[in-house]
Design a protein around this motif. Structure first.
Motif, PDB file in Angstrom:
ATOM      1  N   ALA A  16      60.084 -17.481 -10.330  1.00  0.00           N
ATOM      2  CA  ALA A  16      60.372 -16.911  -9.026  1.00  0.00           C
ATOM      3  C   ALA A  16      61.625 -16.044  -9.080  1.00  0.00           C
ATOM      4  O   ALA A  16      61.705 -15.010  -8.408  1.00  0.00           O
ATOM      5  CB  ALA A  16      60.543 -18.024  -8.000  1.00  0.00           C
ATOM      6  N   ALA A  17      62.621 -16.464  -9.867  1.00  0.00           N
ATOM      7  CA  ALA A  17      63.884 -15.731  -9.953  1.00  0.00           C
ATOM      8  C   ALA A  17      64.281 -15.565 -11.418  1.00  0.00           C
ATOM      9  O   ALA A  17      65.204 -16.239 -11.908  1.00  0.00           O
ATOM     10  CB  ALA A  17      64.974 -16.456  -9.174  1.00  0.00           C
ATOM     11  N   PRO A  18      63.592 -14.698 -12.161  1.00  0.00           N
ATOM     12  CA  PRO A  18      63.908 -14.511 -13.579  1.00  0.00           C
ATOM     13  C   PRO A  18      65.246 -13.809 -13.762  1.00  0.00           C
ATOM     14  O   PRO A  18      65.754 -13.159 -12.837  1.00  0.00           O
ATOM     15  CB  PRO A  18      62.760 -13.619 -14.069  1.00  0.00           C
ATOM     16  CG  PRO A  18      62.360 -12.843 -12.856  1.00  0.00           C
ATOM     17  CD  PRO A  18      62.532 -13.790 -11.696  1.00  0.00           C
ATOM     18  N   ASN A  19      65.809 -13.947 -14.958  1.00  0.00           N
ATOM     19  CA  ASN A  19      67.043 -13.221 -15.244  1.00  0.00           C
ATOM     20  C   ASN A  19      66.707 -11.778 -15.654  1.00  0.00           C
ATOM     21  O   ASN A  19      65.545 -11.398 -15.771  1.00  0.00           O
ATOM     22  CB  ASN A  19      67.880 -13.936 -16.313  1.00  0.00           C
ATOM     23  CG  ASN A  19      67.148 -14.035 -17.651  1.00  0.00           C
ATOM     24  OD1 ASN A  19      66.170 -13.334 -17.910  1.00  0.00           O
ATOM     25  ND2 ASN A  19      67.632 -14.911 -18.517  1.00  0.00           N
ATOM     26  N   ASP A  20      67.748 -10.983 -15.859  1.00  0.00           N
ATOM     27  CA  ASP A  20      67.532  -9.565 -16.164  1.00  0.00           C
ATOM     28  C   ASP A  20      66.777  -9.363 -17.483  1.00  0.00           C
ATOM     29  O   ASP A  20      66.003  -8.419 -17.620  1.00  0.00           O
ATOM     30  CB  ASP A  20      68.876  -8.828 -16.220  1.00  0.00           C
ATOM     31  CG  ASP A  20      69.535  -8.708 -14.849  1.00  0.00           C
ATOM     32  OD1 ASP A  20      68.817  -8.872 -13.836  1.00  0.00           O
ATOM     33  OD2 ASP A  20      70.758  -8.463 -14.791  1.00  0.00           O
ATOM     34  N   ALA A  21      67.005 -10.258 -18.446  1.00  0.00           N
ATOM     35  CA  ALA A  21      66.393 -10.096 -19.762  1.00  0.00           C
ATOM     36  C   ALA A  21      64.878 -10.262 -19.731  1.00  0.00           C
ATOM     37  O   ALA A  21      64.173  -9.686 -20.557  1.00  0.00           O
ATOM     38  CB  ALA A  21      67.007 -11.091 -20.747  1.00  0.00           C
TER      39      ALA A  21
END
Length: 266
Positions: A16-21
């Protein structure tokens, strides 16, 4: 024999809220659930990588409207969000793990986001999810020396076998990159088939060590997803990707030539 075209879907993270990578290749949980529902509604039959390759190898019949659902790397969301949806539909899938990214004794710290534990990998394996290899530390395999290449593939296979009690049969190339030398090592190490990317439909004549997949991204809407699994407008959909891949392939070949020239002078 008819050369059936089969969509092999390449997922990475479900979050739902992945990191930038991982954001670009991370699919939202709701989107993944919607995509799996579409496969069910359209009468697709998910099979794992080993089953598809075995039937193509033997000449046996494929199920009605076959499709492969594959995940690369080993992100925790595959267990948290993906497994309940797959189980709900009774879908088979394949997870390709980079063994040095999985939490536990072999963790090298290279994972890009929250990664699976080996206990979670075993739970996935118990629920129609084939566990395949994806190297140990996720390097560009075709850029490695012979010894480093063999280590990456063999170490990955050994760890999976130790953790699951059975040897993995399928492999996926990190970044989709391979070469004749890489494919030979994968074959010699005991993997029966392997997947690239290519962003095209898979077919028997590609051979068991260069089967193509199509990329599912965070921006892949349900209409685009339906076109992908139906095999419609795939070339147009990935035209930018193919142009970038072709250009980068030229750079990579130049690097390989330089390295060979340097080694020959030593």
């Amino acid at each position: 024999m008819k050369d059936t075209l089969v969509p092999i879907l390449m997922y990475h993270s479900i979050a739902a809220a992945p990191n930038d990578a991982t954001r670009e290749l991370s699919v939202g949980p709701e989107a993944f659930a919607e995509q799996m529902a579409l496969l069910g509604d359209q009468g697709f039959t998910p099979v794992d990588t080993a089953a598809l390759a075995a039937r193509w190898r033997s000449g046996g019949p494929l199920p009605e409207r076959p499709v492969l659902i594959t995940f690369d790397d080993g992100y925790e969301g595959v267990h948290r969000h993906g497994l309940p949806v797959l189980a709900k539909h009774g879908f088979a899938a394949t997870l390709f793990v980079s063994t040095g990214w999985i939490k536990g004794a072999y963790d090298t710290g290279g994972g890009l986001d929250a990664m699976l534990s080996w206990a979670q990998v075993r739970e996935l394996a118990a629920e129609q999810v084939e566990i395949g290899g994806h190297s140990h530390t996720h390097p560009q395999l075709d850029q490695l020396s012979d010894d480093a290449l063999r280590f990456e593939v063999l170490r990955c296979k050994e760890i999976i076998a130790d953790e699951l009690g059975s040897r993995p049969a399928s492999f996926a190339y990190p970044y989709g990159y391979s070469s004749r030398r890489v494919r030979q090592v994968v074959r010699e190490t005991g993997f029966a088939q392997s997947l690239a990317v290519g962003n095209g439909l898979a077919r028997r004549r590609q051979g068991p060590y260069a089967l193509q997949r199509v990329t599912v991204r965070r921006t892949t809407g349900i209409e685009e997803f339906e076109r992908l699994v139906e095999g419609r407008a795939i070339a147009l959909n990935f035209v930018r990707d193919r142009a970038l891949t072709k250009g980068y392939a030229m750079v990579r070949r130049a690097r390989q030539v330089r390295r060979k020239a340097i080694r020959s002078r030593v």
